[in-house]
Write a protein that holds these residues in place. Sequence first.
Motif, PDB file in Angstrom:
ATOM      1  N   PRO A  54      42.873  40.369  29.967  1.00 54.53           N
ATOM      2  CA  PRO A  54      44.129  40.085  29.251  1.00 54.53           C
ATOM      3  C   PRO A  54      44.294  38.571  29.079  1.00 54.53           C
ATOM      4  O   PRO A  54      44.886  37.885  29.913  1.00 54.53           O
ATOM      5  CB  PRO A  54      45.193  40.690  30.161  1.00 54.53           C
ATOM      6  N   ASP A  57      47.600  36.506  29.714  1.00 57.30           N
ATOM      7  CA  ASP A  57      48.007  36.496  31.120  1.00 57.30           C
ATOM      8  C   ASP A  57      47.144  35.534  31.940  1.00 57.30           C
ATOM      9  O   ASP A  57      47.641  34.795  32.792  1.00 57.30           O
ATOM     10  CB  ASP A  57      47.921  37.896  31.726  1.00 57.30           C
ATOM     11  N   ALA A  60      47.785  31.823  31.037  1.00 55.82           N
ATOM     12  CA  ALA A  60      49.059  31.313  31.548  1.00 55.82           C
ATOM     13  C   ALA A  60      48.878  30.663  32.918  1.00 55.82           C
ATOM     14  O   ALA A  60      49.659  29.791  33.304  1.00 55.82           O
ATOM     15  CB  ALA A  60      50.077  32.441  31.624  1.00 55.82           C
ATOM     16  N   LYS A  61      47.836  31.057  33.638  1.00 58.64           N
ATOM     17  CA  LYS A  61      47.576  30.523  34.981  1.00 58.64           C
ATOM     18  C   LYS A  61      46.370  29.590  35.019  1.00 58.64           C
ATOM     19  O   LYS A  61      46.133  28.951  36.030  1.00 58.64           O
ATOM     20  CB  LYS A  61      47.352  31.678  35.956  1.00 58.64           C
TER      21      LYS A  61
END
Length: 79
Positions: A54, A57, A60-61
């Motif tokens: 994904p 997701d 984002a990190k």
Amino acid sequence: MHNSGKRCKHTVFRCIAAACAELDVQLVIAHGGGIRKEIVRSLPGSPLVVEYAPQPDIMAKASLTITHAGMNTTLDSLS
């Protein structure tokens, strides 16, 4: 993809995994299919290797993206 493309893909993943093996990072390789399990098991370090990840997701990190420069990944990396 013919065989030379598959070999190239494996070689690139092996180089990336080797470069990250000694770092304190979690390397995620999303290969898009066509990678044999024995190739995955032979990669240096302990990368998380999946057919699909994904991307929003994970990004984002993420602190860093290594990409083939496809437009979606490039734009997601810049956002």
